[in-house]
Design an enzyme around this catalytic site. Structure first.
Site, PDB file in Angstrom:
ATOM      1  N   ASP A   1      -5.713   3.161 -13.548  1.00  0.00           N
ATOM      2  CA  ASP A   1      -6.135   3.655 -12.238  1.00  0.00           C
ATOM      3  C   ASP A   1      -5.519   5.032 -12.015  1.00  0.00           C
ATOM      4  OD1 ASP A   1      -6.752   4.101  -9.568  1.00  0.00           O
ATOM      5  OD2 ASP A   1      -6.375   2.026  -8.971  1.00  0.00           O
TER       6      ASP A   1
ATOM      7  N   SER B   1      -7.603  -0.849  -2.417  1.00  0.00           N
ATOM      8  CA  SER B   1      -7.349   0.544  -2.108  1.00  0.00           C
ATOM      9  C   SER B   1      -6.712   0.685  -0.726  1.00  0.00           C
ATOM     10  CB  SER B   1      -8.649   1.347  -2.250  1.00  0.00           C
ATOM     11  OG  SER B   1      -8.381   2.712  -2.407  1.00  0.00           O
TER      12      SER B   1
ATOM     13  N   HIS C   1      -9.936   2.158 -11.056  1.00  0.00           N
ATOM     14  CA  HIS C   1      -9.852   1.739  -9.655  1.00  0.00           C
ATOM     15  C   HIS C   1     -10.947   0.703  -9.369  1.00  0.00           C
ATOM     16  CE1 HIS C   1      -8.090   2.534  -5.748  1.00  0.00           C
ATOM     17  NE2 HIS C   1      -9.265   2.767  -5.197  1.00  0.00           N
TER      18      HIS C   1
END
Length: 651
Positions: free
Chosen positions: A311, A204, A342
């Protein structure tokens, strides 16, 4: 007699030595001695030989030369390090694995939200994730870097901006002897224990900064492993002029992770809010500073991309545009695409991920010539836990196939005349938009292929082109590519992003009482569903020919609008039906922005551009004169991703 023999030997040796000096001086030099392999190298891999419990644990503050908290003092980035004591004693230099993050104190890392921990004297005692436990005994150092303005670093967080990128870059410069750092007591800290070779990794935001630092071309950064990472912050917060949020933008995010007093960084956060330009959705200089894709030309590091094709936080457009830019420049690379949301590969394919990452770092950081770069470039999850390896991505031979939209609600292959009218319904949910596609539902238009007569491979980034006439100065345009057909599918719209955490644990590396290497096991969250939304995309019609200078539409005039959907990779088996669902405003995934528009779509000049890879002699979509009958109800989880949920799962 014994002494006479010794004298003769000595005399002969002297004559030979003198002759060698006179005739061939180069022959007198000793052949170069091949340096012995360090204890942690056996063959073409590193092995755990060093005592993790006895490792050196230290913290340094690297001077960045920046000052965005405006206090007149250069900002400093905190770096917590752990490295083998044995290599330090032996003078063996080692490479560094780095995870730079804003989350080490505010929010945590990994599926279990681990935080850094410190002893009373400030010594770091726990590093989140398994990287230190696994790699330090194998002859690596691990560096956990706090972004500027977070945890123990000074400065203020500018969310993908210059300070964030150059602050982390300064750590790599220091590791290569080009920067300065100090311990807490002010004593200079020198990185004379490292080779200077650095590999950055992170999920991320952590992976996003790895992309950004690689885009500077900094010397010493040998490889990056961006997991579910951003490549353009504009594309994280909006899509073709359509905002995803106004409340959770860069200014909010900077404050959410800040380790500084609020008043210190408020001036910077005011600048972030102004630069975001939420009123227009435009791409501007603020966003250009946070777009790493154009600087892919500077990347010198190899890149191992990992992303979930479902995602919805850091959408697949991020890895796809970064991957394509790297490919054009011949950057050495590898890619894993999972069906999760994610999620870190440690939590969706752990037993394969750890040894693969081990080989990757051994190759690029230790210089060990294993087979990792001779393995297939791409590993793709075709079905829950069903993986295939391929030589490249997108699929070899993939091309963009124009698929016409038919007046009878058909999708390809024949063009059709006619006009389809869509009236905006701001209450339209995704579940209602994609369910029961044969029903007449105001506010949507559905186009369906005939049932597939053979498997269809979709691989790459779809786009939609519509010829539209709008009765308002602008409107949001929304498109979804849908796979209709009952099958086991990963449920990525629940809180686990497609995985479920188990009570059991597995251990990956050495442990101490303060820092164990054991983590909860996970499994895929699989459900049987009638459909799956493969890809989504949105556009603001007024931005149809410019993201920097939108032009209001003139009612009654025709315009051509083309926008991309999110990248995807899937094989739709024989019998499935492919659907394209068009709506206007979307309150599930974007900021509510209805203008109450009515849109006419000229079908003869509208199409889906589908990235496909076909077997020899195969056609992409069978002929269809009428839309097939499809009974499909979206699962209850197909709902608002709600905007709050979206941002709360950022890390």
């Amino acid at each position: 007699m014994f002494s006479t023999s010794l004298r003769r030997v000595a005399l002969a040796a002297a004559v030979i030595s003198a002759s060698a000096l006179l005739v061939a001086p180069e022959a007198a030099a000793s052949p170069p001695v091949k340096p012995a392999k360090p204890p942690h190298v056996r063959g073409t891999e590193t092995v755990p030989v060093y005592d993790y419990a006895a490792a050196i644990r230290e913290s340094v503050w690297v001077t960045t030369g920046l000052d965005n908290d405006r206090d007149g003092v250069p900002d400093k980035v905190a770096v917590d390090l752990v490295r083998p004591r044995e290599t330090a004693r032996a003078g063996v230099r080692i490479p560094v694995i780095m995870d730079a993050s804003p989350y080490y104190q505010c929010c945590g890392r990994g599926n279990e939200s681990e935080l850094k921990k410190y002893a009373a004297d400030g010594t770091v005692t726990k590093f989140p994730l398994f990287y230190d436990n696994y790699f330090v005994p194998r002859g690596y150092a691990f560096a956990a870097v706090d972004f500027n303005g977070t945890s123990r670093s000074t400065g203020c967080g500018d969310v993908g901006g210059r300070e964030e990128i150059l602050g982390v870059k300064a750590v790599i410069d220091w590791l290569n002897g080009r920067g300065t750092a100090a311990y807490a007591d002010g004593t200079p800290a020198r990185a004379d224990w490292t080779t200077g070779k650095v590999g950055m990794i992170g999920k991320s935001w952590d992976g996003s900064v790895a992309n950004g630092v690689a885009a500077t071309g900094v010397e010493g950064l040998e490889t990056i492993v961006p997991i579910a990472a951003i490549s353009s912050w504009y594309d994280y917060y909006r899509d073709n002029g359509v905002l995803y949020t106004a409340d959770f933008g860069p200014a909010w995010l900077s404050g959410n992770v800040s380790g500084r007093p609020a008043q210190v960084c408020q001036p910077l956060r005011d600048d972030l809010l102004a630069g975001s330009d939420n009123a227009t959705g435009n791409f501007n200089a603020f966003w250009a500073e946070r777009d790493f894709v154009p600087d892919a030309r500077k990347v010198k590091a190899s890149v191992f991309v990992v992303h979930g094709i479902n995602d919805q936080n850091v959408e697949t457009k991020h890895f796809a545009q970064w991957w394509d830019a790297l490919a054009k420049r011949g950057v050495p690379r590898k890619i894993w695409l999972a069906q999760t949301g994610h999620v870190d590969p440690f939590d969706f394919r752990r037993a394969d991920w750890v040894p693969t990452l081990h080989r990757w770092f051994d190759y690029w950081l230790q210089g060990l010539h294993n087979d990792v770069m001779r393995e297939p470039m791409a590993s793709l999850e075709r079905s829950p836990d069903g993986w295939v390896d391929e030589s490249t991505w997108p699929a070899r031979g993939a091309f963009s196939l124009p698929v016409p939209l038919g007046s009878a609600g058909t999708l390809g292959p024949r063009p059709s005349r006619g006009v389809e009218t869509i009236v905006d319904d701001p209450t339209m949910t995704e579940r209602r938009a994609v369910s029961n596609p044969n029903a007449d539902v105001p506010g949507r238009s559905v186009f369906l292929s005939a049932p597939l007569t053979h498997d269809l491979r979709i691989s790459g980034t779809p786009t939609v082109t519509l010829r539209v006439k709008v009765d308002k100065p602008t409107t949001e345009l929304s498109a979804r590519l849908v796979d209709y057909g009952t099958a086991p599918r990963i449920n990525y719209l629940t809180s686990g992003e497609g995985i479920r955490t188990l009570p059991t644990e597995s251990c990956w590396g050495a442990s101490t009482p303060d820092d164990d290497a054991c983590y909860r096991d996970t499994v895929k969250n699989v459900t049987t569903a009638d459909l799956a939304v493969l890809s989504r995309g949105w556009a603001d019609a007024a931005h149809h020919d410019s993201l920097t200078s939108p032009r209001p539409l003139r009612p009654g005039r025709w315009y051509t609008v083309t926008w991309r959907l999110h990248a995807h990779d899937a094989v739709l088996p024989t019998g499935r039906v492919l659907g394209l669902v068009l709506t206007l405003s979307d309150t599930d995934w974007t900021l509510p922005s209805t203008t109450g528009a009515t849109v006419d779509v000229d079908l003869s000049r509208s199409r889906l551009n589908l990235p496909v890879s076909l077997q020899p002699g195969a056609t992409a979509l069978p002929d269809a004169t009428v839309a097939p009958k499809v009974s499909a109800e979206a699962p209850a989880e197909v709902r608002a991703a709600v905007r709050g949920d979206r941002w709360s799962t950022f890390g």
